[in-house]
Write a protein that holds these residues in place. Structure first.
Motif, PDB file in Angstrom:
ATOM      1  N   ASP A 355       0.825  -1.213   0.000  1.00  0.00           N
ATOM      2  CA  ASP A 355       0.000   0.000   0.000  1.00  0.00           C
ATOM      3  C   ASP A 355       0.862   1.268   0.000  1.00  0.00           C
ATOM      4  N   VAL A 356       2.075   1.180  -0.548  1.00  0.00           N
ATOM      5  CA  VAL A 356       2.945   2.342  -0.746  1.00  0.00           C
ATOM      6  C   VAL A 356       3.486   2.265  -2.166  1.00  0.00           C
ATOM      7  N   ASP A 357       3.922   3.418  -2.690  1.00  0.00           N
ATOM      8  CA  ASP A 357       4.502   3.407  -4.035  1.00  0.00           C
ATOM      9  C   ASP A 357       5.751   2.541  -4.083  1.00  0.00           C
ATOM     10  N   HIS A 358       6.636   2.755  -3.103  1.00  0.00           N
ATOM     11  CA  HIS A 358       7.872   1.983  -3.020  1.00  0.00           C
ATOM     12  C   HIS A 358       8.180   1.736  -1.547  1.00  0.00           C
ATOM     13  N   LEU A 359       8.683   0.554  -1.261  1.00  0.00           N
ATOM     14  CA  LEU A 359       9.087   0.205   0.099  1.00  0.00           C
ATOM     15  C   LEU A 359      10.606   0.117   0.132  1.00  0.00           C
ATOM     16  N   PHE A 360      11.230   1.013   0.892  1.00  0.00           N
ATOM     17  CA  PHE A 360      12.687   1.040   1.024  1.00  0.00           C
ATOM     18  C   PHE A 360      13.070   0.465   2.383  1.00  0.00           C
ATOM     19  N   VAL A 361      14.032  -0.436   2.387  1.00  0.00           N
ATOM     20  CA  VAL A 361      14.509  -1.060   3.619  1.00  0.00           C
ATOM     21  C   VAL A 361      15.989  -0.726   3.776  1.00  0.00           C
ATOM     22  N   GLY A 362      16.289   0.131   4.749  1.00  0.00           N
ATOM     23  CA  GLY A 362      17.668   0.522   5.000  1.00  0.00           C
ATOM     24  C   GLY A 362      18.296  -0.394   6.027  1.00  0.00           C
ATOM     25  N   THR A 363      19.424  -0.988   5.694  1.00  0.00           N
ATOM     26  CA  THR A 363      20.151  -1.859   6.614  1.00  0.00           C
ATOM     27  C   THR A 363      21.634  -1.694   6.341  1.00  0.00           C
ATOM     28  N   SER A 364      22.418  -1.510   7.394  1.00  0.00           N
ATOM     29  CA  SER A 364      23.836  -1.220   7.188  1.00  0.00           C
ATOM     30  C   SER A 364      24.539  -2.342   6.435  1.00  0.00           C
ATOM     31  N   LEU A 365      24.128  -3.577   6.655  1.00  0.00           N
ATOM     32  CA  LEU A 365      24.754  -4.721   6.001  1.00  0.00           C
ATOM     33  C   LEU A 365      23.937  -5.162   4.799  1.00  0.00           C
ATOM     34  N   PRO A 366      24.571  -5.419   3.659  1.00  0.00           N
ATOM     35  CA  PRO A 366      23.808  -5.853   2.496  1.00  0.00           C
ATOM     36  C   PRO A 366      22.989  -7.111   2.784  1.00  0.00           C
ATOM     37  N   PHE A 367      21.739  -7.071   2.373  1.00  0.00           N
ATOM     38  CA  PHE A 367      20.867  -8.234   2.532  1.00  0.00           C
ATOM     39  C   PHE A 367      21.218  -9.294   1.500  1.00  0.00           C
ATOM     40  N   LEU A 368      21.543  -8.868   0.289  1.00  0.00           N
ATOM     41  CA  LEU A 368      21.881  -9.780  -0.800  1.00  0.00           C
ATOM     42  C   LEU A 368      23.347  -9.578  -1.180  1.00  0.00           C
ATOM     43  N   MET A 369      24.202 -10.491  -0.751  1.00  0.00           N
ATOM     44  CA  MET A 369      25.594 -10.487  -1.166  1.00  0.00           C
ATOM     45  C   MET A 369      25.715 -11.153  -2.537  1.00  0.00           C
ATOM     46  N   ALA A 370      26.902 -11.066  -3.152  1.00  0.00           N
ATOM     47  CA  ALA A 370      27.149 -11.891  -4.332  1.00  0.00           C
ATOM     48  C   ALA A 370      26.859 -13.337  -3.959  1.00  0.00           C
ATOM     49  N   GLN A 371      26.245 -14.102  -4.874  1.00  0.00           N
ATOM     50  CA  GLN A 371      25.717 -15.419  -4.520  1.00  0.00           C
ATOM     51  C   GLN A 371      26.774 -16.336  -3.904  1.00  0.00           C
ATOM     52  N   GLY A 372      28.000 -16.313  -4.439  1.00  0.00           N
ATOM     53  CA  GLY A 372      29.046 -17.165  -3.902  1.00  0.00           C
ATOM     54  C   GLY A 372      29.410 -16.811  -2.476  1.00  0.00           C
ATOM     55  N   ILE A 373      29.469 -15.513  -2.170  1.00  0.00           N
ATOM     56  CA  ILE A 373      29.785 -15.076  -0.812  1.00  0.00           C
ATOM     57  C   ILE A 373      28.636 -15.403   0.124  1.00  0.00           C
TER      58      ILE A 373
END
Length: 562
Positions: A355-373
């Protein structure tokens, strides 16, 4: 060139912090106890200072305003104008201004992380590069800059200050108080040293002006306290055995509440904050001294993080920003690890809605790393949890700490639960689908874009993407850049094979790819909402010749997410 530390009644600030549609907050540090006044919109608001460790602060709440309105403002202390300052170092800079949000206006959001506090001269730029924040400040201070170019908010996503990697100026201050030969040496020890570090970080005239007129939101990462903060239970036990750590963690969290977290809160959130209630409820002409309560609070929330929430959310037009604490609220028990405890997870579960135009999630650590990492960190967590026996667990724990395997992927329980929430929002099971669900992250000292493969999601789902911007000013050495980029690509296939051939490691529920980057420049990223999509650019700073006070901006990358 040395850092230009302010002198006079106004020690630090003003910082324009929270801005909504009808209210805003302005934070200052003052030399003396007293009353701080802010004049804007033809009105005047006042706040009495509060004390902490012999220093004086005020947060002035401007309320009852009209959505979309804007006004220059003036700050006075005891009736004397202290901002704008008449000194030559501020000559040519525009007046500081409060701009209220308007729900119908598409969001422009700047973000980044990892900024060191060294001088902005030839030597400082040679060692740490040009400060991207300062370049933005100079760019926006030029008369030709139009209002539509201004971000609505800058989000600082961790390592706003470095308590464990100090500059020459910071070391000189520490040496004036104690011996550098005694633990913790050149690292920060207590609240007083943190206060001086913030002074160095925010005192440069260009940056000081920008922070006075561009609203900001902040969340800590490890270097705000210490490298690898809360990586694991063994780290936690070892650091707590050090005799100097108590003063460090208490000083770090107490100063974080004063200098960073207080300004994150809306007036409604302030009313419910336990420490702010002591300030707001104080009666009389004297200043309330928060030192004892603040230190007791910091000690408590370190030992019992479930008793306080550092995460928060802000509405930005028709979009929403949810900022998540991925450091202090961790569960570290092997076999039960999670990057968020149950209370924090329940709060986030309520925040991740459509129910929002865009949902932004701020987190100091990346949620999605490079797949191998990502797979490497998941495998390592299984090792450390004893999936292959005690001996492997001991080695896995050492490996976890030695090469910083401590991102979301290294806390699979929390990662899997948040991924489930996000895909439910994307699929329309938590309200109307946003245009995007966009993670905003930093920490890793390179910038890149990742996207969950659309075909793996339900038909018609929102795009799920991640935008990483790091560092603002703290570049990796060239050899480390090459190694990091190489590992990110080369680890993918062998780690995938390991995960595929064991049931001891959770498989990532959805595939994703790095679609753009990495870039290793000092940058700030700015996203603009364009209907159901986004346009994002990463801007670096450049100094030509000896023009250290006039850094230019250079576009490093531009990405359209449609």
């Amino acid at each position: 060139m040395t850092t230009d530390v302010p002198e006079g009644p106004l020690v630090l600030g003003p910082l324009l912090r929270y801005v909504g549609e009808t209210s805003a907050t302005i934070w200052v540090q003052t030399r003396d106890a007293g009353t701080v006044e802010v004049e804007a919109f033809g009105r005047t608001w006042q706040a009495r200072t509060f004390g902490a460790h012999g220093r004086h602060y005020a947060l002035v709440v401007l309320d009852g305003l009209e959505a979309g309105a804007s006004s220059d403002y003036v700050v006075r202390i005891a009736g004397e104008q202290v901002w704008p300052e008449p000194e030559p170092r501020y000559a040519g800079l525009p007046a500081s201004r409060v701009r209220l949000l308007r729900r119908s206006e598409p969001t422009r959001l700047t973000f980044g992380s990892c900024r060191t506090s060294v001088p902005h001269d030839k030597e400082g730029n040679a060692s740490n590069g040009v400060d991207a924040l300062r370049a933005m400040a100079y760019h926006l201070s030029r008369p030709q800059r139009q209002a539509e170019e201004w971000p609505h908010l800058v989000a600082f996503l961790g390592d706003q200050v470095y308590a464990d990697e100090t500059s020459e100026e910071m070391r000189a201050y520490i040496a004036s108080r104690r011996s550098l030969d005694e633990p913790p040496g050149e690292e920060l020890k207590d609240y007083d040293e943190y206060a001086h570090l913030y002074l160095l970080a925010w005192s440069d005239p260009l940056n000081r002006w920008l922070l006075s007129t561009l609203p900001s939101a902040m969340i800590f990462d490890d270097h705000d306290i210490r490298d690898d903060w809360n990586t694991s239970l063994s780290w936690h036990r070892e650091i707590n055995a050090k005799p100097w750590w108590h003063d460090r963690i208490v000083g770090g969290l107490a100063s974080y509440w004063v200098y960073q977290h207080l300004g994150n809160l809306s007036p409604d959130d302030l009313a419910g904050d336990e420490l702010w209630q002591l300030v707001a409820g104080h009666e009389g002409d004297d200043e309330v001294d928060l030192t004892e309560a603040l230190d007791a609070f910091a000690e408590r929330v370190d030992r019992r993080p479930e008793t306080y929430r550092w995460s928060y959310s802000r509405d930005l037009g028709e979009s929403r920003l949810v900022v998540v604490d991925s450091r202090a609220a961790r569960v570290l028990e092997p076999g039960h690890r999670s990057i968020l405890d149950d209370d924090e997870m329940a709060w986030l579960d309520q925040q991740l809605r459509g129910d929002v135009d865009h949902l932004f999630v701020g987190t100091s650590l990346p949620f999605l790393m490079a797949q191998g990492i990502h797979d490497l960190e998941a495998i390592n967590e299984a090792m450390a949890n004893g999936a292959w026996g005690h001996r492997v667990a001991v080695w896995g724990e050492k490996m976890r700490r030695a090469i910083d395997l401590e991102h979301w992927a290294a806390f699979q329980e929390g990662f899997q639960r948040v991924m489930g929430m996000v895909t439910e929002v994307a699929g329309g099971r938590r309200g109307k689908r946003p245009g995007t669900i966009t993670f905003l992250s930093g920490d890793v000292h390179n910038s890149y874009v990742t996207e969950i493969t659309p075909s793996s999601l339900e038909p018609g789902s929102s795009k799920v993407v991640q935008l990483v911007c790091s560092p603002i000013r703290n570049p990796l050495p060239r050899k480390v850049r090459i190694a990091q980029a190489f590992l990110g690509k080369r680890l993918a296939r062998p780690m995938e094979l390991v995960v595929r051939h064991t049931d001891k490691v959770p498989t990532a529920p959805y595939p994703w790819t790095v679609t753009h980057g990495p870039w290793f420049d000092n940058t700030l990223a700015t996203l603009e909402v364009r209907g159901r999509g986004l346009v994002v650019r990463w801007d670096a700073g450049e100094v030509h010749g000896e023009r250290y006070d006039q850094p230019d901006t250079r576009q490093v990358a531009r990405v359209a997410i449609s």
